[in-house]
Design an enzyme around this catalytic site. Structure first.
Site, PDB file in Angstrom:
ATOM      1  N   GLY A 164       0.810  -1.209   0.000  1.00  9.74           N
ATOM      2  CA  GLY A 164       0.000   0.000   0.000  1.00  9.74           C
ATOM      3  C   GLY A 164       0.846   1.263   0.000  1.00  9.74           C
ATOM      4  CB  THR A 165       3.816   2.257   1.981  1.00 11.84           C
ATOM      5  OG1 THR A 165       3.171   1.984   3.236  1.00 11.84           O
ATOM      6  CG2 THR A 165       4.718   3.474   2.130  1.00 11.84           C
ATOM      7  CG  ASN A 181      -5.311   3.439   9.441  1.00  6.05           C
ATOM      8  OD1 ASN A 181      -5.733   4.486   8.970  1.00  6.05           O
ATOM      9  ND2 ASN A 181      -4.170   3.384  10.087  1.00  6.05           N
ATOM     10  CD  GLN A 214      -6.967  -1.086   7.476  1.00  8.53           C
ATOM     11  OE1 GLN A 214      -7.719  -2.037   7.727  1.00  8.53           O
ATOM     12  NE2 GLN A 214      -5.712  -1.074   7.871  1.00  8.53           N
ATOM     13  CB  SER A 235      -2.024  -3.403   1.043  1.00  8.41           C
ATOM     14  OG  SER A 235      -0.963  -4.061   1.687  1.00  8.41           O
ATOM     15  CG  HIS A 290       0.050  -6.614   4.906  1.00  8.45           C
ATOM     16  ND1 HIS A 290       0.037  -6.243   6.225  1.00  8.45           N
ATOM     17  CD2 HIS A 290       0.288  -5.485   4.204  1.00  8.45           C
ATOM     18  CE1 HIS A 290       0.273  -4.944   6.307  1.00  8.45           C
ATOM     19  NE2 HIS A 290       0.425  -4.461   5.094  1.00  8.45           N
ATOM     20  CB  THR A 314      12.023  -9.000 -11.558  1.00  8.21           C
ATOM     21  OG1 THR A 314      13.064  -8.720 -12.507  1.00  8.21           O
ATOM     22  CG2 THR A 314      11.441 -10.378 -11.816  1.00  8.21           C
ATOM     23  CB  CYS A 374       1.490   1.686   9.931  1.00  8.30           C
ATOM     24  SG  CYS A 374       0.386   0.410   9.362  1.00  8.30           S
TER      25      CYS A 374
HETATM   26  N1  PLP Z   1      -3.246   2.936   4.033  1.00 10.86           N
HETATM   27  C1  PLP Z   1      -3.937   2.486   5.068  1.00 10.86           C
HETATM   28  C2  PLP Z   1      -5.310   3.016   5.341  1.00 10.86           C
HETATM   29  C3  PLP Z   1      -3.375   1.512   5.912  1.00 10.86           C
HETATM   30  O1  PLP Z   1      -4.074   1.064   6.965  1.00 10.86           O
HETATM   31  C4  PLP Z   1      -2.068   1.033   5.643  1.00 10.86           C
HETATM   32  C5  PLP Z   1      -1.427   0.057   6.544  1.00 10.86           C
HETATM   33  O2  PLP Z   1      -1.804  -0.079   7.687  1.00 10.86           O
HETATM   34  C6  PLP Z   1      -1.391   1.531   4.508  1.00 10.86           C
HETATM   35  C7  PLP Z   1      -2.017   2.481   3.736  1.00 10.86           C
HETATM   36  C8  PLP Z   1      -0.030   1.033   4.150  1.00 10.86           C
HETATM   37  O3  PLP Z   1      -0.093  -0.243   3.550  1.00 10.86           O
HETATM   38  P1  PLP Z   1       1.157  -1.242   3.549  1.00 10.86           P
HETATM   39  O4  PLP Z   1       1.326  -1.749   4.946  1.00 10.86           O
HETATM   40  O5  PLP Z   1       0.766  -2.326   2.588  1.00 10.86           O
HETATM   41  O6  PLP Z   1       2.318  -0.471   3.059  1.00 10.86           O
END
Ligand code: PLP
Length: 411
Positions: free
Chosen positions: A73-74, A153, A181, A199, A201, A237, A352
């Site tokens: 996600g990041t 989140n 989320q 994302s 996970h 890759t 996070c």
């Molecule tokens: N955006 C939201 C709303 C999240 O809750 C998170 C992770 O908790 C992220 C972005 C970041 O995702 P990732 O952990 O896959 O980098």
């Protein structure tokens, strides 16, 4: 897992589904070729990646050509915000977001501010809903991008991304949904967003894999340059095994949804699914996780005084899987560790950013007091939780809160 645990920190990350692990293991053994290789083995791997791309696109209701795989996600969010800023800096220099976004959004925005962009951070109300008057006033011809999360989140608020997307488009701005989320939980099909970040996970898939959707007319410059993979939108890759696991996780989510909808009694924890809230158009799931959430909040309210739910309470306005509660007169961190000793895993805020030791910017933006912020616990559930786990958690939280209140361990 070696010991019995009650895992309620699914917003931080989810337990990888067994079927996902099996798919990844199989892929590790057989899909070793580089998907860019022209030979038969490469084509086979490319084909597997293509299947996952189609599954993810179908869940979002978008064209699979728009799906770009990333490391999570990041990276997806950084690519969209920085990439749009770079591509459209001559068109305009204003970006709109909200005060309750994930740090991946906020830090990307701050980076653009340091490059001369103007970022408007929308206020939110006590439930986390953005100020739409402020939004509409801020939308002018200079706005190139609006970036809003579909589900918060920390407190689970479901933000009105469809409405906000239409407004953005009317003013000529691109719209990005952080759906990390929301993916698999909230219906985003047809929402019209130019970009959607997801994302692996958070939906029982592997860590270190994610994706974003970029619509045909959505201009952005890539963040990662190199061999031109993912049609030049993200070089490097592909994480083939992770992508295959991600696809499997989405497939399972879809299967689970179908199963739940066809049989309301499966795993029924005792309270009618969604009994206090109408089936929402936005809500993708049958109601099992929601019924667990309701059981949890009812149990906590019946057994513990002086508590406050942070965020909305109505189904559709809050995600099924997140419940944020302040146990006034305690410290969230102390309760978290007491529960950990009982094998229950929760969070005090967003994992996070918890290493920053700061107070929750989300609760702060939603107008919570210091007492409410310091005593907040986030329970985040999944389809793997059971009614028995909820009842056990209620009992252990009540015991921990009573013990710490008696000790007066927090003033
Ligand atoms: N955006 C939201 C709303 C999240 O809750 C998170 C992770 O908790 C992220 C972005 C970041 O995702 P990732 O952990 O896959 O980098």
């Amino acid at each position: 897992m070696s010991k019995n645990i009650v895992y309620m920190d699914n917003s931080a990350t989810t337990i990888q589904a067994r079927e996902v692990t099996a798919a990844v293991m199989k892929s590790l053994e057989s899909d070793f070729a580089n998907p860019s290789s022209l030979h038969e083995l490469g084509r086979k791997t490319q084909n597997e990646v293509g299947k996952a791309r189609s599954i993810i696109a179908a869940e979002l209701g978008v064209d699979s050509k728009g799906i770009v795989f990333t490391s999570g996600g990041t990276e997806s969010i950084n690519t969209v915000i920085l990439g749009v800023g770079d591509a459209l800096k001559r068109k305009g220099r204003r970006i709109i977001t909200t005060k309750i976004e994930h740090p991946a959004v906020l830090e990307s925005c701050r980076h653009l501010e340091s490059r001369g962009f103007e970022v408007i951070y929308l206020d939110v109300d006590r439930c986390g809903f953005p100020d739409l008057d402020m939004y509409r006033k801020a939308l002018n011809g200079d706005v190139i991008l609006v970036c809003v999360m579909a589900v918060n989140n920390e407190i689970g608020t479901v933000l009105p991304v469809r409405e906000m997307c239409s407004d953005a488009h009317r003013s000529g701005a691109l719209f990005h949904v952080d759906a990390v989320q929301a993916f698999g939980k909230i219906d985003l099909t047809g929402c019209g967003a130019d970009f959607i970040s997801v994302s692996g996970h958070k939906i029982h898939g592997p860590k270190g894999v994610g994706a974003f959707y970029a619509g045909g007319g959505a201009k952005f410059n890539p963040l990662i340059l190199g061999g031109g993979q993912e049609k030049g939108r993200r070089s490097g890759t592909e994480n083939v095994n992770g992508i295959i696991g991600f696809g499997k996780a989405v497939e399972l989510t879809e299967e689970e949804r179908k199963r739940e909808k066809s049989s309301k009694s499966v795993n029924d924890p005792g309270s009618a699914a969604g009994s206090d809230g109408a089936e929402s158009r936005e809500n993708r799931n049958g109601g099992y996780v929601w019924s667990l959430r309701q059981r949890l909040i009812t149990g906590l309210r019946n057994n513990i005084g002086d508590i406050k739910v942070n965020g909305p309470e109505k189904r559709g306005e809050v995600s099924d899987h997140i419940l944020n509660v302040s146990f006034l007169g305690t410290r969230g961190e102390v309760i978290l560790h007491a529960l950990e000793a009982d094998g229950i895993y929760v969070s005090t805020g967003s994992a996070c950013s918890s290493n920053k030791r700061g107070q929750s910017h989300v609760l702060r933006a939603a107008g919570c007091t210091d007492r409410e912020i310091e005593s907040a616990i986030r329970f985040s559930l999944s389809r793997y939780n059971t009614a028995g786990e909820i009842d056990y958690t209620v009992e252990r939280v009540a015991a921990a809160v009573a013990r710490f209140r008696k000790l007066g361990s927090f003033r």
